[in-house]
Design a protein around this motif. Structure first.
Motif, PDB file in Angstrom:
ATOM      1  N   ARG A  82       0.864  -1.181   0.000  1.00 41.27           N
ATOM      2  CA  ARG A  82       0.000   0.000   0.000  1.00 41.27           C
ATOM      3  C   ARG A  82       0.895   1.224   0.000  1.00 41.27           C
ATOM      4  O   ARG A  82       1.597   1.504   0.977  1.00 41.27           O
ATOM      5  CB  ARG A  82      -0.922   0.010   1.221  1.00 41.27           C
ATOM      6  N   ILE A  83       0.875   1.946  -1.108  1.00 41.58           N
ATOM      7  CA  ILE A  83       1.714   3.134  -1.277  1.00 41.58           C
ATOM      8  C   ILE A  83       0.806   4.337  -1.504  1.00 41.58           C
ATOM      9  O   ILE A  83      -0.028   4.320  -2.410  1.00 41.58           O
ATOM     10  CB  ILE A  83       2.695   2.959  -2.464  1.00 41.58           C
ATOM     11  N   ASP A  84       0.963   5.351  -0.662  1.00 36.01           N
ATOM     12  CA  ASP A  84       0.112   6.547  -0.721  1.00 36.01           C
ATOM     13  C   ASP A  84      -1.374   6.176  -0.668  1.00 36.01           C
ATOM     14  O   ASP A  84      -2.208   6.761  -1.358  1.00 36.01           O
ATOM     15  CB  ASP A  84       0.402   7.374  -1.982  1.00 36.01           C
ATOM     16  N   GLY A  85      -1.686   5.154   0.133  1.00 36.20           N
ATOM     17  CA  GLY A  85      -3.078   4.776   0.343  1.00 36.20           C
ATOM     18  C   GLY A  85      -3.663   3.834  -0.695  1.00 36.20           C
ATOM     19  O   GLY A  85      -4.791   3.380  -0.542  1.00 36.20           O
ATOM     20  N   ILE A  86      -2.907   3.502  -1.744  1.00 39.13           N
ATOM     21  CA  ILE A  86      -3.408   2.652  -2.820  1.00 39.13           C
ATOM     22  C   ILE A  86      -2.637   1.336  -2.842  1.00 39.13           C
ATOM     23  O   ILE A  86      -1.396   1.336  -2.838  1.00 39.13           O
ATOM     24  CB  ILE A  86      -3.273   3.354  -4.201  1.00 39.13           C
ATOM     25  N   LEU A  87      -3.350   0.206  -2.875  1.00 39.81           N
ATOM     26  CA  LEU A  87      -2.687  -1.104  -2.962  1.00 39.81           C
ATOM     27  C   LEU A  87      -2.199  -1.373  -4.377  1.00 39.81           C
ATOM     28  O   LEU A  87      -2.940  -1.161  -5.346  1.00 39.81           O
ATOM     29  CB  LEU A  87      -3.644  -2.217  -2.535  1.00 39.81           C
ATOM     30  N   ARG A  88      -0.941  -1.854  -4.497  1.00 37.72           N
ATOM     31  CA  ARG A  88      -0.365  -2.130  -5.812  1.00 37.72           C
ATOM     32  C   ARG A  88       0.344  -3.482  -5.798  1.00 37.72           C
ATOM     33  O   ARG A  88       1.093  -3.795  -4.873  1.00 37.72           O
ATOM     34  CB  ARG A  88       0.650  -1.041  -6.194  1.00 37.72           C
ATOM     35  N   ASP A  89       0.117  -4.293  -6.835  1.00 39.17           N
ATOM     36  CA  ASP A  89       0.843  -5.551  -6.982  1.00 39.17           C
ATOM     37  C   ASP A  89       2.309  -5.251  -7.258  1.00 39.17           C
ATOM     38  O   ASP A  89       2.629  -4.423  -8.112  1.00 39.17           O
ATOM     39  CB  ASP A  89       0.284  -6.364  -8.152  1.00 39.17           C
ATOM     40  N   VAL A  90       3.225  -5.912  -6.532  1.00 36.82           N
ATOM     41  CA  VAL A  90       4.649  -5.700  -6.779  1.00 36.82           C
ATOM     42  C   VAL A  90       5.375  -6.989  -7.138  1.00 36.82           C
ATOM     43  O   VAL A  90       6.445  -6.946  -7.735  1.00 36.82           O
ATOM     44  CB  VAL A  90       5.346  -5.053  -5.556  1.00 36.82           C
ATOM     45  N   MET A  91       4.797  -8.145  -6.793  1.00 37.56           N
ATOM     46  CA  MET A  91       5.524  -9.390  -7.035  1.00 37.56           C
ATOM     47  C   MET A  91       4.576 -10.578  -6.949  1.00 37.56           C
ATOM     48  O   MET A  91       3.607 -10.560  -6.195  1.00 37.56           O
ATOM     49  CB  MET A  91       6.624  -9.530  -5.977  1.00 37.56           C
ATOM     50  N   THR A  92       4.840 -11.592  -7.764  1.00 37.01           N
ATOM     51  CA  THR A  92       4.129 -12.865  -7.672  1.00 37.01           C
ATOM     52  C   THR A  92       5.151 -13.948  -7.358  1.00 37.01           C
ATOM     53  O   THR A  92       6.158 -14.074  -8.062  1.00 37.01           O
ATOM     54  CB  THR A  92       3.405 -13.185  -8.991  1.00 37.01           C
ATOM     55  N   LEU A  93       4.905 -14.714  -6.312  1.00 32.50           N
ATOM     56  CA  LEU A  93       5.854 -15.725  -5.849  1.00 32.50           C
ATOM     57  C   LEU A  93       5.268 -17.123  -6.018  1.00 32.50           C
ATOM     58  O   LEU A  93       4.052 -17.292  -6.030  1.00 32.50           O
ATOM     59  CB  LEU A  93       6.184 -15.501  -4.370  1.00 32.50           C
ATOM     60  N   PRO A  94       6.141 -18.143  -6.113  1.00 33.14           N
ATOM     61  CA  PRO A  94       5.652 -19.525  -6.174  1.00 33.14           C
ATOM     62  C   PRO A  94       4.994 -19.920  -4.851  1.00 33.14           C
ATOM     63  O   PRO A  94       5.453 -19.542  -3.770  1.00 33.14           O
ATOM     64  CB  PRO A  94       6.927 -20.338  -6.410  1.00 33.14           C
ATOM     65  N   LYS A  95       3.915 -20.690  -4.938  1.00 31.41           N
ATOM     66  CA  LYS A  95       3.179 -21.108  -3.738  1.00 31.41           C
ATOM     67  C   LYS A  95       4.055 -21.960  -2.815  1.00 31.41           C
ATOM     68  O   LYS A  95       3.866 -21.961  -1.592  1.00 31.41           O
ATOM     69  CB  LYS A  95       1.942 -21.906  -4.174  1.00 31.41           C
ATOM     70  N   ALA A  96       5.050 -22.659  -3.388  1.00 35.30           N
ATOM     71  CA  ALA A  96       5.857 -23.593  -2.606  1.00 35.30           C
ATOM     72  C   ALA A  96       6.660 -22.921  -1.500  1.00 35.30           C
ATOM     73  O   ALA A  96       7.016 -23.558  -0.510  1.00 35.30           O
ATOM     74  CB  ALA A  96       6.802 -24.369  -3.528  1.00 35.30           C
ATOM     75  N   ILE A  97       6.973 -21.618  -1.643  1.00 35.55           N
ATOM     76  CA  ILE A  97       7.810 -20.984  -0.618  1.00 35.55           C
ATOM     77  C   ILE A  97       6.987 -20.231   0.428  1.00 35.55           C
ATOM     78  O   ILE A  97       7.557 -19.658   1.352  1.00 35.55           O
ATOM     79  CB  ILE A  97       8.848 -20.030  -1.250  1.00 35.55           C
ATOM     80  N   LEU A  98       5.645 -20.278   0.305  1.00 41.47           N
ATOM     81  CA  LEU A  98       4.817 -19.562   1.280  1.00 41.47           C
ATOM     82  C   LEU A  98       5.045 -20.048   2.712  1.00 41.47           C
ATOM     83  O   LEU A  98       5.214 -19.214   3.619  1.00 41.47           O
ATOM     84  CB  LEU A  98       3.341 -19.684   0.911  1.00 41.47           C
ATOM     85  N   PRO A  99       5.061 -21.370   2.997  1.00 41.26           N
ATOM     86  CA  PRO A  99       5.265 -21.809   4.394  1.00 41.26           C
ATOM     87  C   PRO A  99       6.555 -21.278   4.997  1.00 41.26           C
ATOM     88  O   PRO A  99       6.579 -20.884   6.169  1.00 41.26           O
ATOM     89  CB  PRO A  99       5.287 -23.340   4.282  1.00 41.26           C
ATOM     90  N   GLY A 100       7.621 -21.223   4.193  1.00 39.12           N
ATOM     91  CA  GLY A 100       8.900 -20.722   4.690  1.00 39.12           C
ATOM     92  C   GLY A 100       8.845 -19.243   5.028  1.00 39.12           C
ATOM     93  O   GLY A 100       9.366 -18.803   6.058  1.00 39.12           O
TER      94      GLY A 100
END
Length: 581
Positions: free
Chosen positions: A211-229
């Motif tokens: 959230r930059i200046d009050g607005i949410l912005r997509d910055v990155m898409t990650l593989p699901k496999a590293i979410l638990p880590g």
């Protein structure tokens, strides 16, 4: 150090890249629009950025380096942390025989050069590059991070398919690549001046948003496999239960580097596809704001300071979540925080730590609610009390009684405007007499985005825009208020159609958005004898608003925003975006 305009003119004329007439015309236009002459020349495509930087490099006796087609080895690139590279616009791109070559926007920045010498232990040669080139090189940090993601996936592919135990999670959380990923996500958020980080699991991937200046912005898409880590690492930092996946958890941790000092407030929530993490960034550099910096203009500032001087009573700050209420309260407490007073707070959560202020965190699970905590605080000999939020009748009654018994009470209330706060208190069950005799002033606010000063340009309203504007705002009292504030000269012939308004054209500094940073717009309702009489009669919010405008000349949030749009601080679109329901 940039070359002077006189020297720049000589170099451009000598290379026949521009005529004297065109340069002087560009210089005049850059001055009128408050822009740097170099940015004006390159953004207007009068000359190319490469040609300009090559000339500058020649005058400084350094090389011009173009990194747009250069793949920098990761071991060299990461000699300078990404946060440092972004802050100082410097890239390490080559290393030869104990010498590190830097690409910089200012090769004469000796302080940064000396810092990198000490950090790396290498000799340093600084060369000039362009901002476009720097941006391409900065993207390689994220590409380097992507390579580490792939490494983690390969390394943990069997783990991702199998059962994930608490022992496995602990091992992943301590894994260096995972640590590097989380640190980079945090550093990048700080460098982008984000207020929140959202890590959101989808079915097959993980989306990271800032959230930059009050607005949410997509910055990155990650593989699901590293979410638990990643989640495990954040839980470890926040001292949360690493093997708890069914219940929400809240925590907090700090991160301090040579560039910044931040606290990160963490909320972890189980969702359908895993665990979602939201992290609030809270700067702890000790740098406070003034009310003027927050956006309080002359007459509003006078009202606030007038109510500060009262030894008792209540000041309420109103607005929706994310409208800056807490920042306003902390700024007020900083002003009031002198050795002669005892300030105590009840908060949920404690956003910022302030020296010499006694801050208490609400903990409902063990019975430490706003109401119970407030009862105890009244036995702590306070002069000023700050209650993070009035949520129920019990808290409201205690705050009101504290205000009646010689304390100045600061608090927040969730209402859309200042006039709506008084009926809200009465709806909670507060006696009209108590509300009328204790509430001193009510401040309502919103946050609007600031126009980027690097690409600001003026324009006049079209007929259709003026017609739409007249539907949203009463112009006559607004113009009178602007005359009183000294924004426009007193004149019976003032026409809005002839006024200059402003917007951002979009440039590199604001990532094409036209906005950079935020500021508040406000309205203040003071409880006078006439307003108190309306409270006793349980008048509706509309009646309070009409009386405040008539008696106090109250400037509404929309009017305050209109003034800021007229003076080039924000845009009319922003004002109506945050105020129109």
């Amino acid at each position: 150090m940039k070359i002077s305009q006189t020297k720049l003119r000589e170099l451009l004329l000598d290379k026949k890249l521009i005529t004297a007439q065109d340069f002087d015309k560009a210089k005049k236009e850059a001055l009128r629009t408050n822009r740097n002459i170099e940015d004006f020349l390159t953004e207007g495509k009068i000359i190319s950025e490469d040609d300009l930087k090559t000339l500058e490099a020649s005058s400084l006796n350094v090389d011009f380096v173009d990194l747009r087609k250069t793949e920098i080895p990761k071991d060299i690139l990461f000699l300078i942390p990404e946060a440092t590279a972004r802050k100082y616009k410097v890239i390490a791109y080559k290393k030869e025989k104990g010498t590190l070559f830097l690409a910089m926007l200012d090769p004469e920045d000796l302080q940064t050069i000396e810092f990198i010498k000490k950090k790396t232990g290498l000799k340093v040669v600084a060369n000039l590059t362009s901002l476009t080139s720097i941006r391409y090189a900065l993207d390689q940090y994220r590409l380097g991070l992507r390579a580490q993601f792939d490494e983690i996936i390969k390394k943990n592919i069997e783990t991702a398919r199998g059962k994930i135990t608490s022992q496995v999670l602990e091992k992943q959380a301590a894994d260096l690549p995972i640590i590097r990923i989380v640190d980079t996500l945090l550093d990048y958020a700080v460098s982008e001046k984000a207020s929140d980080i959202h890590i959101e699991p989808l079915e097959k991937e993980v989306v990271v948003r800032y959230r930059i200046d009050g607005i949410l912005r997509d910055v990155m898409t990650l593989p699901k496999a590293i979410l638990p880590g990643i989640v495990a690492r954040i839980k470890v930092l926040s001292n949360l239960k690493i093997d708890e996946h069914r219940l929400p958890q809240d925590g907090r941790f700090k991160k301090e580097t040579e560039e910044y000092k931040y606290a990160f407030r963490v909320s972890i929530m189980p969702v359908f596809n895993g665990e979602k993490v939201v992290t609030r960034l809270l700067e702890e550099s000790g740098r406070g704001f003034t009310l003027e910096q927050l956006g309080f203009q002359h007459s509003l500032l006078e009202k606030v300071l007038r109510n500060f001087k009262k030894p008792q009573g209540m000041i309420l700050v109103c607005g929706p979540t994310g409208s800056g209420k807490t920042t306003t309260l902390y700024t007020m407490m900083n002003i009031l925080n002198t050795p002669g007073v005892n300030i105590c707070t009840m908060e949920d959560p404690i956003e910022y730590r302030i020296p010499r202020i006694n801050q208490t965190q609400v903990k409902p699970r063990i019975g430490l609610t706003f109401a119970n905590g407030l009862r105890s605080l009244l036995r702590q000999d306070p002069d000023i009390l700050m209650v993070g939020e009035i949520r129920d009748k019990e808290t409201a009654e205690l705050a009101i009684h504290a205000a009646m018994t010689g304390h100045l009470v600061l608090s927040t209330l969730h209402t859309n405007d200042a006039a709506g706060a008084l009926p809200r208190l009465l709806d909670m069950g507060i006696d009209p007499y108590l509300a009328a005799s204790t509430v001193n002033a009510i401040i309502a606010q919103r946050l609007v985005r600031r126009i980027c000063t690097n690409c600001i340009k003026s324009y006049n309203l079209t007929k259709s825009e003026l017609t739409d504007l007249e539907k949203e705002i009463d112009l006559d009292p607004t113009l009178k208020a602007m005359e009183k504030e000294g924004i426009i000269a007193p004149s019976p012939k003032t026409k809005v159609s002839k006024m200059n308004f402003y917007k951002g054209a979009g440039c590199r500094k604001c990532s094409g958005e036209g906005y950079k940073g935020r500021i508040g717009i406000y309205e203040i309702l003071e409880v006078t004898d006439k307003i108190a009489d309306l409270i006793m009669r349980r008048a509706p919010a509309e009646t309070f608003l009409k009386e405040a405008k008539r008696e106090q000349g109250m400037i509404t949030m929309v009017q305050d925003g209109f003034m800021k749009a007229k003076t080039g601080i924000t845009t009319l679109e922003e004002v109506f975006r945050v105020t129109m329901e």
